[in-house]
Design an enzyme around this catalytic site. Structure first.
Site, PDB file in Angstrom:
ATOM      1  N   LYS A 185       0.058   4.224  -0.411  1.00  0.00           N
ATOM      2  CA  LYS A 185      -0.615   5.431   0.094  1.00  0.00           C
ATOM      3  C   LYS A 185      -0.383   6.584  -0.887  1.00  0.00           C
ATOM      4  CE  LYS A 185      -0.211   3.404   4.632  1.00  0.00           C
ATOM      5  NZ  LYS A 185      -0.067   3.549   6.068  1.00  0.00           N
TER       6      LYS A 185
ATOM      7  N   ASN B  73       0.862  -1.180   0.000  1.00  0.00           N
ATOM      8  CA  ASN B  73       0.000   0.000   0.000  1.00  0.00           C
ATOM      9  C   ASN B  73       0.896   1.227   0.000  1.00  0.00           C
ATOM     10  OD1 ASN B  73      -1.826   2.017   0.417  1.00  0.00           O
ATOM     11  ND2 ASN B  73      -2.414   1.391   2.487  1.00  0.00           N
TER      12      ASN B  73
ATOM     13  N   GLU C 243      -5.181  -4.395  10.895  1.00  0.00           N
ATOM     14  CA  GLU C 243      -4.186  -3.332  11.012  1.00  0.00           C
ATOM     15  C   GLU C 243      -4.463  -2.524  12.276  1.00  0.00           C
ATOM     16  OE1 GLU C 243      -2.243  -2.374   6.962  1.00  0.00           O
ATOM     17  OE2 GLU C 243      -3.899  -1.001   7.279  1.00  0.00           O
TER      18      GLU C 243
ATOM     19  N   HIS D 280      -9.453   1.370   4.936  1.00  0.00           N
ATOM     20  CA  HIS D 280      -8.174   1.604   5.618  1.00  0.00           C
ATOM     21  C   HIS D 280      -8.391   2.626   6.740  1.00  0.00           C
ATOM     22  CE1 HIS D 280      -4.069   2.794   6.415  1.00  0.00           C
ATOM     23  NE2 HIS D 280      -3.706   1.669   5.843  1.00  0.00           N
TER      24      HIS D 280
ATOM     25  N   GLU E 115      -6.766   5.075   7.626  1.00  0.00           N
ATOM     26  CA  GLU E 115      -6.546   6.475   7.223  1.00  0.00           C
ATOM     27  C   GLU E 115      -7.778   7.032   6.510  1.00  0.00           C
ATOM     28  OE1 GLU E 115      -2.841   5.671   5.271  1.00  0.00           O
ATOM     29  OE2 GLU E 115      -1.930   5.300   7.226  1.00  0.00           O
TER      30      GLU E 115
HETATM   31  P1  13P Z   1       3.107   0.863   7.729  1.00  0.00           P
HETATM   32  O1  13P Z   1       3.643  -0.444   7.184  1.00  0.00           O
HETATM   33  O2  13P Z   1       3.813   2.060   7.168  1.00  0.00           O
HETATM   34  O3  13P Z   1       3.007   0.841   9.209  1.00  0.00           O
HETATM   35  O4  13P Z   1       1.607   0.993   7.172  1.00  0.00           O
HETATM   36  C1  13P Z   1       0.762  -0.074   7.288  1.00  0.00           C
HETATM   37  C2  13P Z   1      -0.436   0.208   6.504  1.00  0.00           C
HETATM   38  O5  13P Z   1      -1.193   1.114   6.804  1.00  0.00           O
HETATM   39  C3  13P Z   1      -0.688  -0.621   5.314  1.00  0.00           C
HETATM   40  O6  13P Z   1      -1.964  -0.414   4.820  1.00  0.00           O
END
Ligand code: 13P
Length: 256
Positions: free
Chosen positions: A12, A10, A170, A98, A100
């Site tokens: 992002k 991911n 997560e 997600h 976020e």
């Molecule tokens: P990190 O691996 O940067 O902690 O992020 C995890 C994540 O949100 C994957 O979707």
């Protein structure tokens, strides 16, 4: 347990077109050398790189996924992207819910449910994210939070549909913090998720659903995190931005 593990990148809101293409080229080189027998690899770039990455990975076992989508089919929804559009770019997967998206864009379980149903309807495989935040973790509310997330996000998902769903656990406190869950913590939540799936569906669904872990997975901790049988791979953020690191994580999964 599912027959294949899944490692998804991911990215992002990282990487423009050129960087995305460079990464895909590097990963392709790896796949020219090695055959993965029991791990599926998915790249989830930003929307703007989907088509270009799709072209790069054509003919390889690497799969394409998006990071979000809207639940309507077509129309006046400025700035949104439909499932059909994702499919036209070669997506097989889509990350939904997600933390976020929940945190910064007010996505609720009910909205995520609409997206999951639409994705399945259109033949996309949703990677549905669940997880508790730090406060909930400290208050020992993990199971009740996840119970609610799964109940609502998977509402009206049929047994046929659930076969195409991957769940990503997560914990929000582990995302981008460098503070990963321990393999034991991940194992215990994954087992809870399987119990929940058994209640909602049946034993087969509970055993066969892919449940992956995400939150500060690195080349250093990946092998340990993927050790419990109930952890079927990972959703990787920061460490998926460099091909070398991401490949090490793929190796950790594949050689488990
Ligand atoms: P990190 O691996 O940067 O902690 O992020 C995890 C994540 O949100 C994957 O979707």
């Amino acid at each position: 347990m599912p027959n294949k593990k899944l490692i998804a990148a991911n990215w992002k809101m990282n990487k423009g077109l050129v960087q995305s293409q460079q990464f895909a080229d590097e990963l392709k080189k790896y796949f020219e050398k090695y055959k993965l027998t029991d791990t599926e690899v998915v790249l989830c770039p930003p929307f703007t790189s989907l088509d270009a990455v799709n072209k790069k990975i054509a003919g390889t076992p690497i799969k394409l996924g998006a990071q979000n989508m809207y639940f309507e089919t077509i129309g006046a929804y400025t700035g949104e992207i439909s499932a059909g559009m994702l499919k036209s770019c070669g997506c097989e997967y889509v990350i939904l819910g997600h933390s976020e998206r929940r945190q910064y864009f007010n996505e609720t379980n009910a909205i995520i449910n609409k997206k999951v149903l639409k994705a399945l309807d259109e033949g996309l495989k949703p990677i549905v994210c669940v997880g508790e935040n730090l406060q909930e973790h400290e208050d020992k509310l993990t199971e009740s939070v996840i119970d609610e997330q799964i109940t609502v996000c998977l509402s009206h998902v049929s047994e046929e549909g659930i076969a195409n769903v991957t769940i990503a656990y997560e914990p929000v406190w582990a995302i981008g913090t460098g503070k990963n869950a321990t393999p034991h913590q991940a194992e215990s939540v994954h087992n809870f998720l399987r119990k929940k799936l058994k209640k909602m569906y049946n034993d087969d669904v509970s055993k066969n659903t892919k449940i992956i872990y995400g939150g500060s997975v690195t080349p250093e901790n990946a092998k340990e995190l993927f050790t419990p049988q109930t952890v079927n791979g990972g959703l990787i953020g920061g460490a998926s931005l460099e091909a070398e690191k991401f490949i090490k994580i793929i190796n950790a999964s594949n050689s488990k």
